[in-house]
Design an enzyme around this catalytic site. Structure first.
Site, PDB file in Angstrom:
ATOM      1  N   GLY A   2       0.867  -1.175   0.000  1.00 36.48           N
ATOM      2  CA  GLY A   2       0.000   0.000   0.000  1.00 36.48           C
ATOM      3  C   GLY A   2       0.895   1.213   0.000  1.00 36.48           C
ATOM      4  N   GLU A   3       0.599   2.149   0.846  1.00 40.55           N
ATOM      5  CA  GLU A   3       1.409   3.367   0.934  1.00 40.55           C
ATOM      6  C   GLU A   3       1.901   3.478   2.380  1.00 40.55           C
ATOM      7  OE1 GLU A   3       2.318   5.110  -1.722  1.00 40.55           O
ATOM      8  OE2 GLU A   3       3.529   6.244  -0.302  1.00 40.55           O
ATOM      9  N   ILE A  43       5.540  -3.583  -7.482  1.00 42.31           N
ATOM     10  CA  ILE A  43       4.719  -2.403  -7.764  1.00 42.31           C
ATOM     11  C   ILE A  43       5.273  -1.224  -6.968  1.00 42.31           C
ATOM     12  CG2 ILE A  43       2.391  -1.410  -7.676  1.00 42.31           C
ATOM     13  CD1 ILE A  43       1.325  -4.340  -7.579  1.00 42.31           C
ATOM     14  N   ARG A  44       5.917  -0.299  -7.664  1.00 40.91           N
ATOM     15  CA  ARG A  44       6.581   0.833  -6.978  1.00 40.91           C
ATOM     16  C   ARG A  44       7.269   0.360  -5.697  1.00 40.91           C
ATOM     17  NH1 ARG A  44       1.730   2.300  -7.917  1.00 40.91           N
ATOM     18  NH2 ARG A  44       1.184   2.632  -5.736  1.00 40.91           N
ATOM     19  N   CYS A  89       6.148  -5.258   0.553  1.00 40.68           N
ATOM     20  CA  CYS A  89       6.245  -3.928  -0.046  1.00 40.68           C
ATOM     21  C   CYS A  89       6.147  -2.805   0.997  1.00 40.68           C
ATOM     22  CB  CYS A  89       5.211  -3.810  -1.143  1.00 40.68           C
ATOM     23  SG  CYS A  89       5.721  -2.700  -2.452  1.00 40.68           S
ATOM     24  N   GLU A 149       0.999 -12.326  -2.875  1.00 36.17           N
ATOM     25  CA  GLU A 149      -0.468 -12.474  -2.781  1.00 36.17           C
ATOM     26  C   GLU A 149      -1.142 -12.227  -4.132  1.00 36.17           C
ATOM     27  OE1 GLU A 149       1.266  -9.957  -1.782  1.00 36.17           O
ATOM     28  OE2 GLU A 149       0.186  -8.075  -2.070  1.00 36.17           O
ATOM     29  N   ARG A 188      12.861   3.439  -0.785  1.00 39.65           N
ATOM     30  CA  ARG A 188      11.477   3.448  -1.292  1.00 39.65           C
ATOM     31  C   ARG A 188      11.459   3.727  -2.786  1.00 39.65           C
ATOM     32  NH1 ARG A 188       7.756   7.511   1.533  1.00 39.65           N
ATOM     33  NH2 ARG A 188       6.217   6.394   0.305  1.00 39.65           N
ATOM     34  N   HIS A 227       4.996  -8.917  -4.279  1.00 43.05           N
ATOM     35  CA  HIS A 227       3.635  -9.224  -3.833  1.00 43.05           C
ATOM     36  C   HIS A 227       3.231 -10.675  -4.131  1.00 43.05           C
ATOM     37  CE1 HIS A 227       2.271  -5.106  -2.918  1.00 43.05           C
ATOM     38  NE2 HIS A 227       3.182  -4.763  -3.812  1.00 43.05           N
TER      39      HIS A 227
HETATM   40  N1  GLN Z   1       5.629   2.839  -2.897  1.00 42.69           N
HETATM   41  C1  GLN Z   1       4.967   2.392  -1.700  1.00 42.69           C
HETATM   42  C2  GLN Z   1       5.594   3.029  -0.462  1.00 42.69           C
HETATM   43  O1  GLN Z   1       6.601   3.655  -0.565  1.00 42.69           O
HETATM   44  C3  GLN Z   1       5.009   0.878  -1.608  1.00 42.69           C
HETATM   45  C4  GLN Z   1       4.300   0.280  -2.786  1.00 42.69           C
HETATM   46  C5  GLN Z   1       3.570  -1.001  -2.492  1.00 42.69           C
HETATM   47  O2  GLN Z   1       3.336  -1.375  -1.354  1.00 42.69           O
HETATM   48  N2  GLN Z   1       3.135  -1.648  -3.553  1.00 42.69           N
HETATM   49  O3  GLN Z   1       5.072   2.906   0.593  1.00 42.69           O
END
Ligand code: GLN
Length: 199
Positions: A47-48, A133-134, A79, A171, A106, A169
């Site tokens: 997530g973030e 993903i990022r 992540c 999942e 990050r 990920h």
């Molecule tokens: N870019 C997000 C962060 O810095 C992590 C991305 C993710 O969990 N898919 O928190």
């Protein structure tokens, strides 16, 4: 057997679905009261991390969860979850649980290569699919921490005691092996805690 999944933001439903396929009960953690029943493990989803960090504090989850992790509750972090566990986050003063001796970067793959999928070797599991993903990666693996996987020379999976942190990920890939391994780790730890209580 019950595994808690932090469910304040991000990809928690996907982890719950995987646990469902493994026939393992889970509890979505949204507020302090959700931590009252005994848990055998904890999942920190993607997530973030900045949003998750703020919500953890605002909801009063931060301190009790940090204590649970520190006292040895098994954790699987993906992540953003990896960022929450990192002892150090590059270029950023803030840190969160900071229960793993490692430094993370990050959004390490930059904006161009925001998301990608590879297959790579994972310690004792062979090749597994990995969706990024990022994602962050680990730039320093501290003392006592073990590298479990590398992609293009960068560390993307680390274990420290009962904490496993992944840049990617599992999942999302329909490959249940890493969750299955985590569930075994939770089972072992609960059995061990029960043996100690009987002594
Ligand atoms: N870019 C997000 C962060 O810095 C992590 C991305 C993710 O969990 N898919 O928190």
């Amino acid at each position: 057997m019950k595994i808690g999944i932090l469910a304040v933001q991000g990809a928690f439903a996907e982890h719950a679905a995987v646990l469902g396929r493994l026939d393992v009960a889970c509890k979505e953690i949204r507020q302090r009261g959700d931590l009252e029943e005994p848990l055998d493990g904890l999942i920190l989803p993607g997530g973030e991390s900045t949003v998750q960090g703020k919500l953890l504090r605002a909801l009063g989850l931060f301190e009790p969860m940090r204590e649970m992790i520190q006292s040895g509750l098994p954790v699987l972090a993906t992540c953003a979850g990896m960022i929450l566990l990192a002892g150090e986050i590059e270029g950023q003063g803030t840190r969160y649980f900071a229960t793993m001796p490692m430094t993370v970067r990050r959004n390490a793959y930059g904006r161009q290569l925001g998301s990608f999928r590879v297959e790579a070797e994972f310690a004792d599991a062979g090749k597994i699919p990995m969706t990024f993903i990022r994602a962050p990666y680990v730039t320093r693996v501290g003392e006592g921490a073990l590298t479990l996987a590398k992609v293009d020379g960068h560390v993307v999976a680390v274990r420290f005691k009962n904490q496993v942190a992944l840049s990617f990920h599992p999942e999302l890939d329909g490959d249940l092996r890493l969750h299955r391994r985590f569930v075994s780790m939770c089972r072992e730890r609960t059995a061990q805690a029960e043996r100690q209580a009987l002594r």
